[in-house]
Design an enzyme around this catalytic site. Structure first.
Site, short mmCIF file in Angstrom:
data_model
loop_
_atom_site.label_atom_id
_atom_site.label_comp_id
_atom_site.label_asym_id
_atom_site.label_seq_id
_atom_site.Cartn_x
_atom_site.Cartn_y
_atom_site.Cartn_z
N LYS A 1 36.40 58.98 11.59
CA LYS A 1 36.20 59.91 10.48
C LYS A 1 37.53 60.51 10.05
O LYS A 1 37.86 60.56 8.86
CB LYS A 1 35.23 61.00 10.93
N GLU A 2 38.30 60.96 11.04
CA GLU A 2 39.60 61.56 10.73
C GLU A 2 40.55 60.54 10.10
O GLU A 2 41.32 60.86 9.19
CB GLU A 2 40.24 62.14 12.00
N ASN B 1 39.95 59.81 15.29
CA ASN B 1 38.70 59.06 15.37
C ASN B 1 38.46 58.45 13.99
O ASN B 1 39.24 58.67 13.06
CB ASN B 1 37.55 59.94 15.87
N ASP C 1 39.69 63.75 23.63
CA ASP C 1 40.69 64.46 24.44
C ASP C 1 41.09 63.60 25.64
O ASP C 1 42.26 63.53 26.03
CB ASP C 1 40.12 65.79 24.97
N1 LIG Z 1 28.65 56.30 21.61
C1 LIG Z 1 29.62 55.78 22.36
N2 LIG Z 1 29.40 54.64 23.06
C2 LIG Z 1 30.36 54.11 23.82
N3 LIG Z 1 31.61 54.60 23.93
C3 LIG Z 1 31.91 55.70 23.26
C4 LIG Z 1 30.93 56.35 22.43
N4 LIG Z 1 31.51 57.43 21.87
C5 LIG Z 1 32.76 57.45 22.34
N5 LIG Z 1 33.02 56.42 23.17
C6 LIG Z 1 34.29 56.14 23.86
O1 LIG Z 1 35.14 57.29 23.70
C7 LIG Z 1 36.29 56.99 22.90
C8 LIG Z 1 36.61 58.15 21.98
O2 LIG Z 1 35.46 58.48 21.25
P1 LIG Z 1 35.43 58.99 19.73
O3 LIG Z 1 35.93 57.94 18.82
O4 LIG Z 1 34.04 59.49 19.54
O5 LIG Z 1 36.48 60.20 19.75
P2 LIG Z 1 36.36 61.67 19.15
O6 LIG Z 1 35.42 61.65 17.99
O7 LIG Z 1 37.73 62.16 18.93
O8 LIG Z 1 35.71 62.48 20.33
P3 LIG Z 1 35.70 64.07 20.52
O9 LIG Z 1 36.14 64.66 19.22
O10 LIG Z 1 34.28 64.37 20.90
O11 LIG Z 1 36.64 64.34 21.63
C9 LIG Z 1 35.95 55.70 22.18
O12 LIG Z 1 37.14 55.00 21.90
C10 LIG Z 1 35.05 55.00 23.21
O13 LIG Z 1 35.84 54.38 24.22
MG LIG Z 2 38.68 64.05 18.55
#
Ligand SMILES: Nc1ncnc2c1ncn2[C@@H]1O[C@H](COP(=O)(O)OP(=O)(O)OP(=O)(O)O)[C@@H](O)[C@H]1O
Ligand SMILES: [Mg+2]
Length: 339
Positions: free
Chosen positions: A208-209, A206, A276
């Site tokens: 942040k990572e 994501n 995931d």
């Molecule tokens: N607030 C949001 N609004 C719309 N789409 C979102 C939102 N948050 C996540 N998504 C959708 O989900 C996908 C993955 O989200 P994110 O980038 O938050 O991954 P993540 O932080 O690894 O999630 P997690 O760690 O909770 O599994 C994004 O690419 C988008 O398609």
């Molecule tokens: Mg994640």
């Protein structure tokens, strides 16, 4: 124009074999009501109404694979305890093949959330994240060496609890299928372990990572391009998918070609587990022979479905088919800030 493609692709997901290597966890929810403050300390007293166990971490990736008709094998480590049994039971109920090595010196990772009046009061973690014993690592390596090549694709789901280490990554990189090629390796990274992921096929951090791996802020609109270049430089990965929460995703097909795929989500209730769902759908689509762009678009659709549901939800094949058919094709554009 993209839709007929994706609908056809959905029919090919069935039975594709995905091996997930990573940290399994048990998410424990305790729901209750607060009616008074404790006489013992200034804290609320929660009277428990119900409890629920669901899979978190790498286990949730496996559930996502099977929910879409794939065939997941989950390789991980649990303690010799009741949480381990609960966790294996949930995987078995969902028809996930499990290779869960028992480690007597560890406890199964469990995160308990106590929720009252729709509000989380406290989270209680039980876990060990120090190095696994050599015997446990040996069992994981043996499984990878014997069976790894029979999978179409491998997902490394690293939550930093100790399963993903250099020997494990080396063993995955060394796999060779019957055609002489190794199964593709997709990694959902934990920033502290970035050095382990060199030369993999696709990384799915994501924002942040990704920023932490690059040592640069990953701020929309121009951050993802710069961060992406730094990650290619650091890891020599083949492709890269940075998920950007509300901005959707940045897909790099090699380091020179990058596109932005906006989110398809309409209603956002709970983004837990969206990452995931992204890596699971991406892996399954690639195993089914999809082009990377189509696989990423499908993964974005799947993420759009689960963020509208409570908790770490999984999409269904039917839900995904509807989303693909009903939602307009997204405006995919070059990623801002590229060259
Ligand atoms: N607030 C949001 N609004 C719309 N789409 C979102 C939102 N948050 C996540 N998504 C959708 O989900 C996908 C993955 O989200 P994110 O980038 O938050 O991954 P993540 O932080 O690894 O999630 P997690 O760690 O909770 O599994 C994004 O690419 C988008 O398609
Ligand atoms: Mg994640």
């Amino acid at each position: 124009m993209i839709t007929p493609n994706l609908t056809g692709l959905l029919a090919n997901l069935a039975g594709k074999r995905v091996m997930i290597v990573g940290d399994v966890m048990l998410d424990h929810y305790t729901f209750g009501a607060v009616t008074r403050i404790s006489p013992e300390a200034p804290v609320p007293v929660v009277e428990v109404i119900s409890e629920e166990y669901v899979l978190g971490g790498a286990g949730n990736v496996a559930l996502n694979i099977n929910a879409l008709g794939g065939h997941a094998t989950m390789l991980g480590v649990i303690g010799n305890d009741r949480d381990g049994e609960t966790l294996s039971g949930i995987l078995a109920t969902n028809a996930v093949d499990t290779v869960l090595v028992h480690d007597d010196r560890r406890r199964t990772t469990r995160k308990t959330r106590i929720i009252a009046q729709n509000q989380q009061i406290v989270r209680v973690d039980r876990e060990n994240s120090e190095a696994l014993s050599p015997a446990v690592v040996g069992e994981l390596l043996e499984y990878i060496a014997r069976h790894g090549q029979h999978h179409d694709i491998v997902i490394v789901s690293d939550y930093g609890k100790g399963v993903v280490t250099r020997p494990i990554m080396d063993a995955l990189r060394a796999l060779k299928g019957s055609d002489g090629r190794r199964p593709r390796i997709l990694v959902d990274p934990k920033p502290q372990n970035y050095d382990l992921y060199h030369d993999v096929d696709i990384l799915t951090p994501n924002a942040k990572e990704a920023g932490e791996g690059a040592g640069l802020p990953c701020v929309w609109p121009n951050g993802p391009a710069t961060v992406g270049q730094a990650l290619f430089q650091r890891l020599n990965c083949r492709d890269l998918l940075i998920t950007l929460g509300p901005q959707g995703m940045a897909l790099f097909e090699g380091r020179d070609k990058a596109r932005h795929i906006p989110t398809f989500a309409r209603d956002v209730f709970d983004v837990t587990g969206a990452g995931d769902t992204v890596i699971a759908t991406l892996a399954l689509a690639l195993a089914a022979g999809a082009e990377l762009l189509d696989a990423a678009v499908l993964a974005n659709h799947a993420a759009g479905i689960v963020v509208a549901q409570v908790g770490a939800a999984t999409p269904t094949l039917e839900g995904l088919r509807q989303a693909v058919q009903e939602r307009p094709a997204p405006p995919i554009a070059p990623l801002p800030g590229m060259g």
